[in-house]
Design a protein around this motif. Structure first.
Motif, PDB file in Angstrom:
ATOM      1  N   ARG A  12       0.831  -1.204   0.000  1.00  0.00           N
ATOM      2  CA  ARG A  12       0.000   0.000   0.000  1.00  0.00           C
ATOM      3  C   ARG A  12       0.868   1.258   0.000  1.00  0.00           C
ATOM      4  O   ARG A  12       0.571   2.230  -0.679  1.00  0.00           O
ATOM      5  CB  ARG A  12      -0.935   0.020   1.211  1.00  0.00           C
ATOM      6  CG  ARG A  12      -2.054  -0.972   1.116  1.00  0.00           C
ATOM      7  CD  ARG A  12      -3.099  -0.768   2.212  1.00  0.00           C
ATOM      8  NE  ARG A  12      -4.181  -1.700   2.037  1.00  0.00           N
ATOM      9  CZ  ARG A  12      -5.202  -1.519   1.209  1.00  0.00           C
ATOM     10  NH1 ARG A  12      -5.276  -0.418   0.510  1.00  0.00           N
ATOM     11  NH2 ARG A  12      -6.134  -2.432   1.083  1.00  0.00           N
ATOM     12  N   GLY A  71       3.539   5.791  -5.488  1.00  0.00           N
ATOM     13  CA  GLY A  71       3.626   5.761  -6.946  1.00  0.00           C
ATOM     14  C   GLY A  71       2.487   6.521  -7.616  1.00  0.00           C
ATOM     15  O   GLY A  71       2.649   7.074  -8.697  1.00  0.00           O
ATOM     16  N   ILE A  72       1.345   6.566  -6.940  1.00  0.00           N
ATOM     17  CA  ILE A  72       0.184   7.257  -7.514  1.00  0.00           C
ATOM     18  C   ILE A  72       0.426   8.763  -7.579  1.00  0.00           C
ATOM     19  O   ILE A  72      -0.016   9.429  -8.507  1.00  0.00           O
ATOM     20  CB  ILE A  72      -1.083   6.903  -6.693  1.00  0.00           C
ATOM     21  CG1 ILE A  72      -1.524   5.486  -7.057  1.00  0.00           C
ATOM     22  CG2 ILE A  72      -2.205   7.908  -6.936  1.00  0.00           C
ATOM     23  CD1 ILE A  72      -2.523   4.880  -6.101  1.00  0.00           C
ATOM     24  N   VAL A  73       1.132   9.301  -6.589  1.00  0.00           N
ATOM     25  CA  VAL A  73       1.377  10.749  -6.593  1.00  0.00           C
ATOM     26  C   VAL A  73       2.786  11.112  -7.071  1.00  0.00           C
ATOM     27  O   VAL A  73       3.072  12.277  -7.289  1.00  0.00           O
ATOM     28  CB  VAL A  73       1.109  11.381  -5.201  1.00  0.00           C
ATOM     29  CG1 VAL A  73      -0.387  11.321  -4.883  1.00  0.00           C
ATOM     30  CG2 VAL A  73       1.913  10.693  -4.111  1.00  0.00           C
ATOM     31  N   ASP A  74       3.669  10.131  -7.203  1.00  0.00           N
ATOM     32  CA  ASP A  74       5.044  10.399  -7.635  1.00  0.00           C
ATOM     33  C   ASP A  74       5.293   9.628  -8.940  1.00  0.00           C
ATOM     34  O   ASP A  74       5.585   8.434  -8.916  1.00  0.00           O
ATOM     35  CB  ASP A  74       6.011   9.932  -6.537  1.00  0.00           C
ATOM     36  CG  ASP A  74       7.471  10.115  -6.924  1.00  0.00           C
ATOM     37  OD1 ASP A  74       7.780  10.269  -8.121  1.00  0.00           O
ATOM     38  OD2 ASP A  74       8.311  10.080  -6.009  1.00  0.00           O
ATOM     39  N   PRO A  75       5.185  10.316 -10.089  1.00  0.00           N
ATOM     40  CA  PRO A  75       5.281   9.611 -11.370  1.00  0.00           C
ATOM     41  C   PRO A  75       6.599   8.855 -11.558  1.00  0.00           C
ATOM     42  O   PRO A  75       6.599   7.764 -12.134  1.00  0.00           O
ATOM     43  CB  PRO A  75       5.157  10.731 -12.407  1.00  0.00           C
ATOM     44  CG  PRO A  75       4.437  11.838 -11.712  1.00  0.00           C
ATOM     45  CD  PRO A  75       4.883  11.752 -10.272  1.00  0.00           C
ATOM     46  N   LEU A 127       5.601  -4.481 -11.508  1.00  0.00           N
ATOM     47  CA  LEU A 127       4.281  -4.809 -12.036  1.00  0.00           C
ATOM     48  C   LEU A 127       4.315  -5.358 -13.459  1.00  0.00           C
ATOM     49  O   LEU A 127       3.712  -6.395 -13.745  1.00  0.00           O
ATOM     50  CB  LEU A 127       3.383  -3.561 -11.974  1.00  0.00           C
ATOM     51  CG  LEU A 127       1.933  -3.784 -12.412  1.00  0.00           C
ATOM     52  CD1 LEU A 127       1.249  -4.803 -11.515  1.00  0.00           C
ATOM     53  CD2 LEU A 127       1.174  -2.463 -12.396  1.00  0.00           C
ATOM     54  N   GLU A 128       5.006  -4.661 -14.359  1.00  0.00           N
ATOM     55  CA  GLU A 128       4.954  -5.062 -15.762  1.00  0.00           C
ATOM     56  C   GLU A 128       5.509  -6.485 -15.987  1.00  0.00           C
ATOM     57  O   GLU A 128       4.920  -7.250 -16.766  1.00  0.00           O
ATOM     58  CB  GLU A 128       5.674  -4.031 -16.635  1.00  0.00           C
ATOM     59  CG  GLU A 128       5.244  -4.028 -18.096  1.00  0.00           C
ATOM     60  CD  GLU A 128       3.763  -3.691 -18.334  1.00  0.00           C
ATOM     61  OE1 GLU A 128       3.272  -2.707 -17.743  1.00  0.00           O
ATOM     62  OE2 GLU A 128       3.102  -4.429 -19.084  1.00  0.00           O
ATOM     63  N   ALA A 133       2.335   1.639  -3.502  1.00  0.00           N
ATOM     64  CA  ALA A 133       1.305   1.993  -4.479  1.00  0.00           C
ATOM     65  C   ALA A 133       0.877   3.444  -4.278  1.00  0.00           C
ATOM     66  O   ALA A 133       0.755   4.207  -5.239  1.00  0.00           O
ATOM     67  CB  ALA A 133       0.105   1.051  -4.355  1.00  0.00           C
ATOM     68  N   ALA A 134       0.661   3.836  -3.023  1.00  0.00           N
ATOM     69  CA  ALA A 134       0.209   5.202  -2.744  1.00  0.00           C
ATOM     70  C   ALA A 134       1.253   6.216  -3.185  1.00  0.00           C
ATOM     71  O   ALA A 134       0.921   7.241  -3.785  1.00  0.00           O
ATOM     72  CB  ALA A 134      -0.104   5.362  -1.253  1.00  0.00           C
ATOM     73  N   PHE A 143       8.242   1.434 -10.162  1.00  0.00           N
ATOM     74  CA  PHE A 143       7.432   0.355  -9.590  1.00  0.00           C
ATOM     75  C   PHE A 143       6.819  -0.502 -10.714  1.00  0.00           C
ATOM     76  O   PHE A 143       6.869  -1.732 -10.686  1.00  0.00           O
ATOM     77  CB  PHE A 143       6.339   0.990  -8.720  1.00  0.00           C
ATOM     78  CG  PHE A 143       5.350   0.037  -8.128  1.00  0.00           C
ATOM     79  CD1 PHE A 143       5.655  -0.698  -6.991  1.00  0.00           C
ATOM     80  CD2 PHE A 143       4.090  -0.116  -8.690  1.00  0.00           C
ATOM     81  CE1 PHE A 143       4.731  -1.565  -6.433  1.00  0.00           C
ATOM     82  CE2 PHE A 143       3.161  -0.988  -8.145  1.00  0.00           C
ATOM     83  CZ  PHE A 143       3.484  -1.709  -7.012  1.00  0.00           C
ATOM     84  N   VAL A 144       6.281   0.171 -11.712  1.00  0.00           N
ATOM     85  CA  VAL A 144       5.657  -0.542 -12.824  1.00  0.00           C
ATOM     86  C   VAL A 144       6.710  -1.311 -13.629  1.00  0.00           C
ATOM     87  O   VAL A 144       6.537  -2.484 -13.951  1.00  0.00           O
ATOM     88  CB  VAL A 144       4.884   0.441 -13.731  1.00  0.00           C
ATOM     89  CG1 VAL A 144       4.483  -0.228 -15.045  1.00  0.00           C
ATOM     90  CG2 VAL A 144       3.652   0.963 -13.000  1.00  0.00           C
ATOM     91  N   LEU A 174      -7.068  -1.901  -3.565  1.00  0.00           N
ATOM     92  CA  LEU A 174      -6.561  -0.549  -3.306  1.00  0.00           C
ATOM     93  C   LEU A 174      -7.617   0.310  -2.627  1.00  0.00           C
ATOM     94  O   LEU A 174      -7.308   1.044  -1.683  1.00  0.00           O
ATOM     95  CB  LEU A 174      -6.136   0.123  -4.616  1.00  0.00           C
ATOM     96  CG  LEU A 174      -4.814  -0.346  -5.221  1.00  0.00           C
ATOM     97  CD1 LEU A 174      -4.625   0.239  -6.621  1.00  0.00           C
ATOM     98  CD2 LEU A 174      -3.631   0.070  -4.328  1.00  0.00           C
ATOM     99  N   LEU A 175      -8.858   0.243  -3.105  1.00  0.00           N
ATOM    100  CA  LEU A 175      -9.897   1.140  -2.607  1.00  0.00           C
ATOM    101  C   LEU A 175     -10.753   0.498  -1.519  1.00  0.00           C
ATOM    102  O   LEU A 175     -11.622   1.154  -0.962  1.00  0.00           O
ATOM    103  CB  LEU A 175     -10.749   1.633  -3.777  1.00  0.00           C
ATOM    104  CG  LEU A 175      -9.929   2.343  -4.872  1.00  0.00           C
ATOM    105  CD1 LEU A 175     -10.803   2.699  -6.064  1.00  0.00           C
ATOM    106  CD2 LEU A 175      -9.260   3.601  -4.322  1.00  0.00           C
TER     107      LEU A 175
END
Lengths: 230, 230
Positions: free
Chosen positions: B133, B139-143, B154-155, B136-137, B149-150, B204-205
């Protein structure tokens, strides 16, 4: 006067203290809007960590106590500000027609593509991106804020999909277009996740661009399945 | 000696400075592992915001400079620590068989259910939840962190789905089980998002519980579609 207020005007009764200050509702509404705008602007410019109550108050030109009188935390301010932004955008998108929910033209595939394309546009809109990401990220690590975000913002939106999928199930059962309908045994609350889950995943994790073509493909794959049709 | 190291032992060459300190690779490896463990423990206990390089160094019993020599930021430490944790877990899950990727028993539906159930178990594992978490959190706000991460985590995992779906397409074309196959015209890189997107969205949500039954339903709906089959 109240009857002539256009529907696009936010309802002052949403300010938590409006009941305490009935005589100053217009001033309260101005302050509330200024605080919302400040919170949304700040989170876009400096990120969530630096969007403190102090910074919001300074930018909105109000005292910290004004914010604390209405909201328990910056997260609560930001969530309200974002809900307000979303409502205003929805009203603009409706062109004053007052329609809510997912359109039901009788063509489920077309209706879903229209809605998912709209979601793509919204997620790609810079006005939404920073506050959306900030709220989503905080909700991911803060269960209480996440639950509030889901209860007040996300779940009502998801329920619109449930309604539309249920309508398709009902129409299918009464002679509607089976090919673009929904199997009667499906749970619509799970089925909708095949539509919104991929978009959210791609947007949150930025794995690939979010486009209208992608939205269309997701609808096609979800409705007709990955397996060959016999 | 190197040949007798069990496969579960992390490769010291992954420590960024191993080329600079060839004589102290065992000590480096101990320090690296201590730093990883400290970062994962801290982020679970106090959250990402308080998981500073200072705090990680103190808990790991190393100097701040040791961390900065190897990693540019706490985000980089945490990402490496999480990759290490994921690799160790994958090795345990493989029972030493050395298999990687999604199983191909010839039954796509069963193989996908097995993998998605495993993903549910991992996402519900407290050892993974906090660092997952937190990453992920961020990464959502830090490109930049999100892209890392991706790219690194992830990829490569998503590519395993691409491989398995491509195999199903190939098998379908040569007389395989059409009902549980994949349509030849589908793009596997998009199709996989109907499987992983809903799970990620729900996790996530926190919209609803993540269970094996849910994983099974997602596979069923994705493979056979929401629309009635003619």
């Amino acid at each position: 006067m109240a009857d002539s207020v256009p529907s696009g005007t936010p309802d002052p009764s949403r300010a938590p203290d409006s009941s305490r200050a009935p005589d100053s509702s217009r001033r309260s509404e101005r302050s509330r809007r200024a605080i919302h705008d400040a919170a949304l602007a700040l989170v876009g410019e400096v990120g969530y960590a630096k969007t403190t109550v102090e910074a919001i108050a300074a930018r909105a030109g109000v005292g910290k106590q004004t914010i604390y009188r209405w909201w328990p935390s910056r997260a609560a301010v930001l969530l309200d500000a974002f809900l307000d932004l979303t409502e205003r955008a929805a009203q603009v998108a409706e062109d004053g027609a007052g329609a809510t929910g997912i359109p039901d033209t009788g063509d489920l595939e077309a209706d879903l593509k229209r809605v998912l394309r709209g979601t793509v546009d919204e997620l790609n809109d810079p006005a939404f991106e920073a506050p959306s990401r900030a709220l989503a990220a905080e909700g991911i690590v803060d269960p209480a804020l996440g639950a509030e975000f889901v209860r007040r913002l996300l779940e009502p939106q998801l329920q619109l999909y449930v309604d539309r999928l249920r309508a398709a199930q009902a129409a299918g059962g009464t002679g509607g277009d089976q090919a673009a309908g929904v199997r009667p045994d499906l749970d619509p609350r799970i089925a909708l996740e095949l539509l919104v889950g991929p978009l959210a995943h791609r947007w949150l994790l930025r794995t690939a661009p979010l486009t209208h073509a992608y939205a269309d493909t997701i609808v096609d794959y979800a409705l007709y399945g990955l397996a060959p049709r016999p």
